[in-house]
Design an enzyme around this catalytic site. Sequence first.
Site, PDB file in Angstrom:
ATOM      1  N   CYS A  79     -42.836  12.434  -9.699  1.00 21.35           N
ATOM      2  CA  CYS A  79     -43.511  12.680  -8.417  1.00 21.35           C
ATOM      3  C   CYS A  79     -42.491  13.319  -7.480  1.00 21.35           C
ATOM      4  O   CYS A  79     -41.723  12.621  -6.818  1.00 21.35           O
ATOM      5  CB  CYS A  79     -44.060  11.387  -7.837  1.00 21.35           C
ATOM      6  SG  CYS A  79     -44.873  11.607  -6.220  1.00 21.35           S
ATOM      7  N   ARG A 131     -52.758  11.930 -17.792  1.00 20.85           N
ATOM      8  CA  ARG A 131     -51.463  11.616 -18.387  1.00 20.85           C
ATOM      9  C   ARG A 131     -51.599  11.106 -19.819  1.00 20.85           C
ATOM     10  O   ARG A 131     -52.615  10.550 -20.205  1.00 20.85           O
ATOM     11  CB  ARG A 131     -50.732  10.565 -17.538  1.00 20.85           C
ATOM     12  CG  ARG A 131     -50.246  11.092 -16.215  1.00 20.85           C
ATOM     13  CD  ARG A 131     -49.632   9.997 -15.374  1.00 20.85           C
ATOM     14  NE  ARG A 131     -50.623   9.009 -14.938  1.00 20.85           N
ATOM     15  CZ  ARG A 131     -50.348   7.958 -14.177  1.00 20.85           C
ATOM     16  NH1 ARG A 131     -49.091   7.739 -13.787  1.00 20.85           N
ATOM     17  NH2 ARG A 131     -51.302   7.120 -13.814  1.00 20.85           N
ATOM     18  N   ASP A 171     -57.392  10.904 -14.588  1.00 11.72           N
ATOM     19  CA  ASP A 171     -55.993  10.740 -14.980  1.00 11.72           C
ATOM     20  C   ASP A 171     -55.778  11.495 -16.290  1.00 11.72           C
ATOM     21  O   ASP A 171     -56.392  11.168 -17.304  1.00 11.72           O
ATOM     22  CB  ASP A 171     -55.649   9.261 -15.159  1.00 11.72           C
ATOM     23  CG  ASP A 171     -54.153   8.992 -15.220  1.00 11.72           C
ATOM     24  OD1 ASP A 171     -53.397   9.901 -15.636  1.00 11.72           O
ATOM     25  OD2 ASP A 171     -53.728   7.878 -14.855  1.00 11.72           O
ATOM     26  N   THR A 198     -58.264   9.864  -3.992  1.00 10.01           N
ATOM     27  CA  THR A 198     -57.547  10.528  -5.081  1.00 10.01           C
ATOM     28  C   THR A 198     -58.447  10.808  -6.288  1.00 10.01           C
ATOM     29  O   THR A 198     -58.306  11.826  -6.959  1.00 10.01           O
ATOM     30  CB  THR A 198     -56.346   9.676  -5.536  1.00 10.01           C
ATOM     31  OG1 THR A 198     -56.789   8.347  -5.839  1.00 10.01           O
ATOM     32  CG2 THR A 198     -55.297   9.601  -4.453  1.00 10.01           C
ATOM     33  N   GLU A 241     -46.307  15.264 -13.669  1.00 12.86           N
ATOM     34  CA  GLU A 241     -46.549  15.334 -12.223  1.00 12.86           C
ATOM     35  C   GLU A 241     -48.044  15.301 -11.909  1.00 12.86           C
ATOM     36  O   GLU A 241     -48.863  15.892 -12.607  1.00 12.86           O
ATOM     37  CB  GLU A 241     -45.939  16.631 -11.682  1.00 12.86           C
ATOM     38  CG  GLU A 241     -46.088  16.842 -10.196  1.00 12.86           C
ATOM     39  CD  GLU A 241     -45.043  16.110  -9.369  1.00 12.86           C
ATOM     40  OE1 GLU A 241     -45.442  15.442  -8.395  1.00 12.86           O
ATOM     41  OE2 GLU A 241     -43.851  16.217  -9.687  1.00 12.86           O
ATOM     42  N   LEU A 295     -42.647   2.685 -17.027  1.00 11.00           N
ATOM     43  CA  LEU A 295     -43.044   4.065 -17.247  1.00 11.00           C
ATOM     44  C   LEU A 295     -43.314   4.675 -15.878  1.00 11.00           C
ATOM     45  O   LEU A 295     -44.253   4.276 -15.193  1.00 11.00           O
ATOM     46  CB  LEU A 295     -44.310   4.160 -18.110  1.00 11.00           C
ATOM     47  CG  LEU A 295     -44.379   3.321 -19.389  1.00 11.00           C
ATOM     48  CD1 LEU A 295     -45.637   3.680 -20.174  1.00 11.00           C
ATOM     49  CD2 LEU A 295     -43.154   3.517 -20.241  1.00 11.00           C
TER      50      LEU A 295
END
Length: 357
Positions: free
Chosen positions: A217, A291, A289, A277, A255, A213
């Site tokens: 980017c 996603r 995160d 990050t 993204e 997966l």
Amino acid sequence: MTVTPANPRAAAQAIDALRRGWAVVLATKAGPLALLPIETADAARLAAFDPAGTAPVLLSAGRAATLKLANQRAAAAPDCPALVERAPWLDFDAATALADPQFDLKTPLKGPYRAIDIDDPNGARWALRLATLAGMLPAFFVLRRGTAEIGITPEDIEAHEDASRLVIAARAHLPVDGAERAEIIAFRTPEMAGEHVALLIGSPNGAPPLVRLHSECLTGDVLGSLKCDCGPQLQAAIHAIAANGWGILLYLRQEGRGIGLINKLRAYALQDQGFDTVDANTRLGFAVDSRNFRVAGQMLTLLGQHQVRLLTNNPEKVAQLQSVGIDVAERVPHKLPPNPHNERYLATKRDRTGHQF
């Protein structure tokens, strides 16, 4: 009680409106909540939206903590809301400084600012989720009213992300560097602005496919950024799957860990100031995160694959696939050497986001 069915297209309409700087109304059980996006609106639109000058500012708890605002929920997660009381000095420029961390070192905050109780915290969470879907800073002027051309409900937002609506749109043979025997398959829903893609490499041989997966980017995959390991991971995955003889690369349009390209670049700018990050994302007001890997489960289901060997260092990918019925028979580590520009990034993934190398 009559339940209004969800409208999957409503979220797409609301996202378009927010990107244009228009107000939308989120209808929740507590009543209508009018939202004016701080990132794309302006002072004139704020005056029209809130002539009385009383609309407070909705921020994420992560952003409020960065600004040292007293949040009414001290133990809140980064995606929980905070509401900042409207003060005479909280004009549009001041709200922009509250919302956008690029101004933290440039614009002294006027203040003092005070976080107030939210009568509809669940509705506020859905508002912040809508901003994330739009790829915008999660910050709004808010009013309890129902006057706006675009209306949306939490159910509409949920329907927009409904992976079960995904279908195969097109497929073709596509020889690529490292895997000449490959087929590309594009997936979409009627509401999606972009498409997810699968690259089938080799031929099924009766064994579970080796699956990767890979989240989109642009900077790493296309421009060769050294700040992350995405580009090398993508190429190494293609070669690993080809060497395995059979497997699938799922290229997911998520993204910047789901916050979008512009917000990812904002996070990069914060990293240049010394933040890692994780802290960069929460300073912007996002979850660590954002996603959704469950969409990958639907892609695999449509491809007839219900058991896989997963090429990943991220246990969350394993958990989300298994939650939608995909059996992960094995997690195969996917480790690449660091470079001087991404050493801290990789250490953060290991130490703060649970990656297992």
